[in-house]
Design an enzyme around this catalytic site. Structure first.
Site, short mmCIF file in Angstrom:
data_model
loop_
_atom_site.label_atom_id
_atom_site.label_comp_id
_atom_site.label_asym_id
_atom_site.label_seq_id
_atom_site.Cartn_x
_atom_site.Cartn_y
_atom_site.Cartn_z
N PRO A 14 0.80 -1.22 0.00
CA PRO A 14 0.00 0.00 0.00
C PRO A 14 0.84 1.28 0.00
O PRO A 14 1.90 1.34 0.62
CB PRO A 14 -0.83 -0.11 1.28
CG PRO A 14 -0.08 -1.05 2.15
CD PRO A 14 0.61 -2.00 1.22
N ASN A 15 0.31 2.26 -0.72
CA ASN A 15 0.89 3.59 -0.81
C ASN A 15 2.23 3.63 -1.53
O ASN A 15 2.93 4.63 -1.47
CB ASN A 15 1.03 4.24 0.58
CG ASN A 15 -0.32 4.45 1.23
OD1 ASN A 15 -1.22 5.02 0.64
ND2 ASN A 15 -0.46 3.96 2.45
N ARG A 22 5.62 10.56 -3.47
CA ARG A 22 5.05 10.53 -2.12
C ARG A 22 6.15 10.72 -1.08
O ARG A 22 7.09 9.95 -1.02
CB ARG A 22 4.35 9.20 -1.89
CG ARG A 22 3.83 9.04 -0.49
CD ARG A 22 3.24 7.65 -0.28
NE ARG A 22 3.07 7.44 1.14
CZ ARG A 22 3.59 6.44 1.80
NH1 ARG A 22 4.29 5.52 1.18
NH2 ARG A 22 3.39 6.32 3.09
N TYR A 27 11.13 8.87 1.41
CA TYR A 27 11.23 7.76 0.46
C TYR A 27 12.07 8.05 -0.79
O TYR A 27 12.25 7.16 -1.61
CB TYR A 27 9.82 7.31 0.05
CG TYR A 27 8.99 6.89 1.23
CD1 TYR A 27 9.32 5.77 1.98
CD2 TYR A 27 7.89 7.64 1.62
CE1 TYR A 27 8.57 5.40 3.08
CE2 TYR A 27 7.12 7.28 2.73
CZ TYR A 27 7.47 6.16 3.45
OH TYR A 27 6.73 5.79 4.53
N ASN A 81 8.23 -5.33 -0.96
CA ASN A 81 8.12 -4.23 -0.01
C ASN A 81 6.66 -4.21 0.43
O ASN A 81 5.80 -3.68 -0.27
CB ASN A 81 8.50 -2.90 -0.66
CG ASN A 81 8.46 -1.75 0.33
OD1 ASN A 81 7.87 -1.85 1.40
ND2 ASN A 81 9.08 -0.64 -0.05
N ALA A 84 3.19 -0.65 4.78
CA ALA A 84 2.68 -0.66 6.16
C ALA A 84 2.23 -2.05 6.62
O ALA A 84 2.20 -2.31 7.82
CB ALA A 84 1.53 0.33 6.30
N HIS A 87 4.15 -4.13 9.28
CA HIS A 87 4.00 -3.93 10.71
C HIS A 87 2.67 -4.44 11.27
O HIS A 87 2.50 -4.48 12.48
CB HIS A 87 4.14 -2.44 11.03
CG HIS A 87 5.18 -1.76 10.21
ND1 HIS A 87 6.53 -2.04 10.34
CD2 HIS A 87 5.09 -0.84 9.21
CE1 HIS A 87 7.21 -1.30 9.46
NE2 HIS A 87 6.36 -0.59 8.78
N ASP A 94 1.84 -14.96 7.05
CA ASP A 94 1.47 -16.37 6.90
C ASP A 94 1.56 -16.81 5.44
O ASP A 94 2.01 -17.92 5.14
CB ASP A 94 0.05 -16.61 7.42
CG ASP A 94 -0.04 -16.55 8.93
OD1 ASP A 94 1.00 -16.56 9.61
OD2 ASP A 94 -1.19 -16.49 9.43
N GLU A 105 13.00 -9.09 1.51
CA GLU A 105 12.13 -7.97 1.85
C GLU A 105 12.95 -6.69 1.76
O GLU A 105 14.10 -6.65 2.20
CB GLU A 105 11.60 -8.15 3.28
CG GLU A 105 10.63 -7.06 3.67
CD GLU A 105 9.93 -7.34 4.98
OE1 GLU A 105 9.87 -6.42 5.81
OE2 GLU A 105 9.44 -8.47 5.18
N HIS A 107 12.87 -2.20 1.96
CA HIS A 107 12.20 -0.98 2.40
C HIS A 107 13.03 0.21 1.94
O HIS A 107 14.26 0.17 1.99
CB HIS A 107 12.04 -0.96 3.92
CG HIS A 107 11.16 -2.05 4.42
ND1 HIS A 107 9.79 -1.98 4.35
CD2 HIS A 107 11.46 -3.26 4.94
CE1 HIS A 107 9.28 -3.09 4.82
NE2 HIS A 107 10.27 -3.90 5.18
N SER A 109 13.06 3.23 3.35
CA SER A 109 13.63 3.89 4.52
C SER A 109 14.09 2.82 5.51
O SER A 109 13.73 1.65 5.41
CB SER A 109 12.58 4.79 5.18
OG SER A 109 11.52 4.02 5.71
N ARG A 114 12.72 4.64 12.59
CA ARG A 114 11.52 5.47 12.54
C ARG A 114 10.64 5.24 13.77
O ARG A 114 11.12 4.79 14.80
CB ARG A 114 10.79 5.19 11.22
CG ARG A 114 11.66 5.60 10.01
CD ARG A 114 11.00 5.40 8.70
NE ARG A 114 9.82 6.25 8.58
CZ ARG A 114 8.89 6.07 7.66
NH1 ARG A 114 9.00 5.09 6.78
NH2 ARG A 114 7.86 6.87 7.60
N ARG A 118 6.86 1.01 13.51
CA ARG A 118 7.55 0.54 12.30
C ARG A 118 8.70 -0.42 12.62
O ARG A 118 9.25 -1.05 11.72
CB ARG A 118 8.04 1.71 11.48
CG ARG A 118 6.91 2.55 10.90
CD ARG A 118 7.44 3.66 10.02
NE ARG A 118 6.41 4.62 9.71
CZ ARG A 118 5.55 4.53 8.70
NH1 ARG A 118 5.60 3.50 7.89
NH2 ARG A 118 4.66 5.47 8.50
#
Length: 153
Positions: A14-15, A22, A27, A81, A84, A87, A94, A105, A107, A109, A114, A118
């Site tokens: 998301p986002n 953004r 980022y 990635n 959110a 977290h 799962d 994985e 990210h 940032s 943070r 996070r």
């Protein structure tokens, strides 16, 4: 196996559809198209080794559906990635566990520098590793790490 061409799926949660626009202070200013540009310019041998597919969704269920499809399609590796959902999503964690596709994985940032929330990571337990804090380069480094791992099998 070294020399083999791997099918790799890059998944953004998301986002993350507006990376580069953004919150550039957090980022960065480079969008996802920069991954392809960096690979072409700086790592053409790596780009020749992978068939790179991209998927982004804001919904948790959509991401899980796409990961299950990757499993059905015998995708050999993932760079993910979760945004959110890193977290908050036991369901995504799962799914990553049961499909058992090697994945890195990433990210943009450094999530551990943070806010406290996070620092909790529910998705990385079954990953090969986590690369965080390098902006768009986190994806390139994730691809490199994934191919290195797949070559070692």
């Amino acid at each position: 196996m070294p020399g083999e061409k791997y099918t790799v799926l890059m998944v953004n949660g998301p986002n993350l559809g507006y990376i580069g626009r953004r919150d550039p202070g957090t980022y960065g200013t480079r969008g996802m198209d920069a991954v392809q540009t960096i690979l072409e310019k700086d790592r053409p041998g790596l780009l020749d080794r992978i068939e790179l597919n991209y998927f982004q969704a804001n919904g948790e269920g959509e991401i899980i559906d796409r990961l299950e499809k990757a499993w059905k399609d015998n995708v050999q590796g993932l760079v993910i990635n979760p945004g959110a959902y890193t977290h908050t999503s036991l369901a995504l964690g799962d799914c990553l566990a049961w499909i058992n596709i090697p994945h890195v994985e990433v990210h943009l940032s450094n999530i551990w520098s943070r806010e406290e929330i996070r620092r909790q990571n529910l998705t990385a337990a079954h990953s090969l590793g986590v690369i965080a804090g390098f902006g768009i380069m986190s994806y390139v480094l994730g691809i490199e790490a994934l191919v290195w791992y797949l070559d070692s099998l």
